[in-house]
Write an enzyme that holds these catalytic residues in place. Structure first.
Site, PDB file in Angstrom:
ATOM      1  N   ASP A   9       0.838  -1.237  -0.119  1.00 32.85           N
ATOM      2  CA  ASP A   9      -0.076  -0.136   0.063  1.00 32.85           C
ATOM      3  C   ASP A   9       0.889   1.089  -0.047  1.00 32.85           C
ATOM      4  O   ASP A   9       0.572   2.292  -0.663  1.00 32.85           O
ATOM      5  CB  ASP A   9      -0.982   0.131   1.451  1.00 32.85           C
ATOM      6  N   HIS A  10       1.970   1.101   0.765  1.00 27.44           N
ATOM      7  CA  HIS A  10       2.715   2.597   0.798  1.00 27.44           C
ATOM      8  C   HIS A  10       3.248   2.849  -0.133  1.00 27.44           C
ATOM      9  O   HIS A  10       4.036   3.829  -0.237  1.00 27.44           O
ATOM     10  CB  HIS A  10       3.672   2.388   2.261  1.00 27.44           C
ATOM     11  N   HIS A  43      -4.716  -3.158   0.168  1.00 28.34           N
ATOM     12  CA  HIS A  43      -5.896  -2.632   1.051  1.00 28.34           C
ATOM     13  C   HIS A  43      -6.662  -1.620   0.197  1.00 28.34           C
ATOM     14  O   HIS A  43      -6.146  -0.533   0.026  1.00 28.34           O
ATOM     15  CB  HIS A  43      -5.686  -2.241   2.451  1.00 28.34           C
ATOM     16  N   ARG A  45      -9.184   0.887   0.042  1.00 26.26           N
ATOM     17  CA  ARG A  45      -9.795   1.539   0.966  1.00 26.26           C
ATOM     18  C   ARG A  45     -11.169   2.206   0.291  1.00 26.26           C
ATOM     19  O   ARG A  45     -10.931   2.806  -0.652  1.00 26.26           O
ATOM     20  CB  ARG A  45      -8.975   2.472   1.803  1.00 26.26           C
ATOM     21  N   ARG A  49      -7.255   6.056  -0.773  1.00 27.41           N
ATOM     22  CA  ARG A  49      -6.295   7.150  -0.028  1.00 27.41           C
ATOM     23  C   ARG A  49      -4.751   6.522  -0.813  1.00 27.41           C
ATOM     24  O   ARG A  49      -3.649   7.237  -0.668  1.00 27.41           O
ATOM     25  CB  ARG A  49      -6.360   7.174   1.341  1.00 27.41           C
ATOM     26  N   HIS A  50      -4.633   5.274  -0.926  1.00 28.03           N
ATOM     27  CA  HIS A  50      -3.416   4.655  -1.637  1.00 28.03           C
ATOM     28  C   HIS A  50      -3.712   3.801  -2.773  1.00 28.03           C
ATOM     29  O   HIS A  50      -3.524   4.188  -3.915  1.00 28.03           O
ATOM     30  CB  HIS A  50      -2.391   4.228  -0.485  1.00 28.03           C
ATOM     31  N   GLU A  70      -7.302  -6.783   1.030  1.00 23.61           N
ATOM     32  CA  GLU A  70      -8.061  -6.339   2.267  1.00 23.61           C
ATOM     33  C   GLU A  70      -9.337  -5.394   1.996  1.00 23.61           C
ATOM     34  O   GLU A  70      -8.956  -4.494   1.236  1.00 23.61           O
ATOM     35  CB  GLU A  70      -6.976  -5.571   3.048  1.00 23.61           C
ATOM     36  N   THR A 100      -3.919   4.201  10.033  1.00 23.24           N
ATOM     37  CA  THR A 100      -4.044   2.841   9.394  1.00 23.24           C
ATOM     38  C   THR A 100      -5.021   2.007  10.264  1.00 23.24           C
ATOM     39  O   THR A 100      -5.460   2.611  11.242  1.00 23.24           O
ATOM     40  CB  THR A 100      -2.522   1.947   9.755  1.00 23.24           C
ATOM     41  N   THR A 101      -5.062   0.791   9.857  1.00 28.39           N
ATOM     42  CA  THR A 101      -6.173  -0.080  10.343  1.00 28.39           C
ATOM     43  C   THR A 101      -5.997  -0.154  12.029  1.00 28.39           C
ATOM     44  O   THR A 101      -5.007  -0.952  12.326  1.00 28.39           O
ATOM     45  CB  THR A 101      -6.330  -1.210   9.680  1.00 28.39           C
ATOM     46  N   GLU A 151      -6.765 -13.322  10.813  1.00 26.20           N
ATOM     47  CA  GLU A 151      -5.558 -12.757  10.846  1.00 26.20           C
ATOM     48  C   GLU A 151      -5.541 -12.027  12.495  1.00 26.20           C
ATOM     49  O   GLU A 151      -6.190 -10.935  12.647  1.00 26.20           O
ATOM     50  CB  GLU A 151      -5.369 -11.788   9.728  1.00 26.20           C
ATOM     51  N   HIS A 191       0.433  -6.594  11.282  1.00 27.15           N
ATOM     52  CA  HIS A 191       0.224  -5.395  11.798  1.00 27.15           C
ATOM     53  C   HIS A 191       1.477  -4.948  12.775  1.00 27.15           C
ATOM     54  O   HIS A 191       1.647  -5.467  13.948  1.00 27.15           O
ATOM     55  CB  HIS A 191      -0.986  -5.077  12.473  1.00 27.15           C
ATOM     56  N   GLY A 213       3.744  -4.774   5.912  1.00 28.57           N
ATOM     57  CA  GLY A 213       3.831  -4.016   4.940  1.00 28.57           C
ATOM     58  C   GLY A 213       5.068  -2.852   5.277  1.00 28.57           C
ATOM     59  O   GLY A 213       6.113  -2.381   4.730  1.00 28.57           O
TER      60      GLY A 213
END
Ligand code: PXP
Length: 247
Positions: A9-10, A43, A45, A49-50, A70, A100-101, A151, A191, A213
């Site tokens: 994602d990043h 993910h 979203r 956003r990413h 995700e 973040t989540t 998870e 995470h 990630g």
């Protein structure tokens, strides 16, 4: 064996920060696969956003390891997943204002929506995991709605300060992993895992998959993504091997 899902994602976060067309998440996915990623995790979203829809489509077409999507329990995401057919979907809670989540999915409080999403995805041939806190009630609820896997959210373990707190959070993850396995679900975790804290989670025999990630993408700035993934995978496998020697 323990599998590594690399969350990219990043890479999209960096691209979007400049409104540019690079760095490309699909190129990152290729580099991660070269480093030994067993799956690519993204993910999508609600606010995009990413990762964006076209990223997931390119990754789906161009990458030949498993794709783990995700997603929130919404009709929009279910429709996207059904069209895309990732091998796996991980249901996560989503709040617009979070960085973040932040916590696991509250399965009991959202039982109808979660159950409906799980059945629709499973009917489409997609394996479903639920991102939950390492907590007995959450595990029981995950089993009841028919999840294939959970998870376990390792954020509290990763953020714990001092050996006593780290061990307390590790024990919570270990207990949850044992309970979940007894309930017949596959156990994943993720995470906040990084190169220093991953070994204790990777050493838990019930855990079959980690999704990581931020730590990998951060290290990749200095080493490149392929070596960063390889190094994380080596850490995990070493921990797993040593676990046989009572780590
Ligand atoms: N697993 C899930 C379900 C997540 O939401 C995230 C964060 O996007 C991760 C794993 C990866 O967390 P981190 O970026 O801290 O490694």
């Amino acid at each position: 064996m323990i599998r590594l899902g690399v969350n990219i994602d990043h890479v999209a976060t960096v691209r979007n920060a400049r409104g540019e067309s690079f760095p490309e998440p699909v190129a990152a996915a290729h580099a991660a696969v070269l480093g030994g990623a067993d799956q690519i995790t993204v993910h999508l979203r609600e606010d995009r956003r990413h990762i964006r829809d076209e990223d997931v489509e390119l990754i789906r077409k161009g990458i030949h390891v498993d794709l783990n999507l995700e997603m929130a329990c919404t009709d929009e995401m279910v429709a996207i997943a059904k069209a895309l057919k990732p091998e796996h979907a991980c249901l996560v809670p989503e709040r617009r204002e979070e960085v973040t989540t932040e916590g696991g999915l509250d399965v009991a409080a959202n039982r109808d929506a979660v159950q409906k999403t799980v059945s629709e995805l499973k009917a489409a041939g997609i394996g479903v995991s639920l991102f939950i806190d390492p907590d007995e009630q959450a595990l029981l609820a995950a089993g009841e709605v028919g999840a294939d896997a959970v998870e376990l959210h390792t954020g509290r373990y990763a953020g714990a300060q001092g050996e006593a707190a780290v061990l307390r959070e590790l024990l919570a993850v270990r207990k949850a992993a044992t309970t979940g396995k007894q309930l017949g679900m596959r156990m994943h975790a993720g995470h906040g895992l990084d190169y220093r804290n991953v070994w204790r989670i990777a050493a838990l025999p019930e855990i079959e998959e980690l999704n990581i990630g931020f730590a990998i993408i951060s290290r990749a700035l200095f080493t490149g993504l392929t070596p960063a993934v390889r190094e994380m995978r080596d850490e995990m496998l070493r921990a797993r091997e040593l676990a046989g020697d009572d780590l």
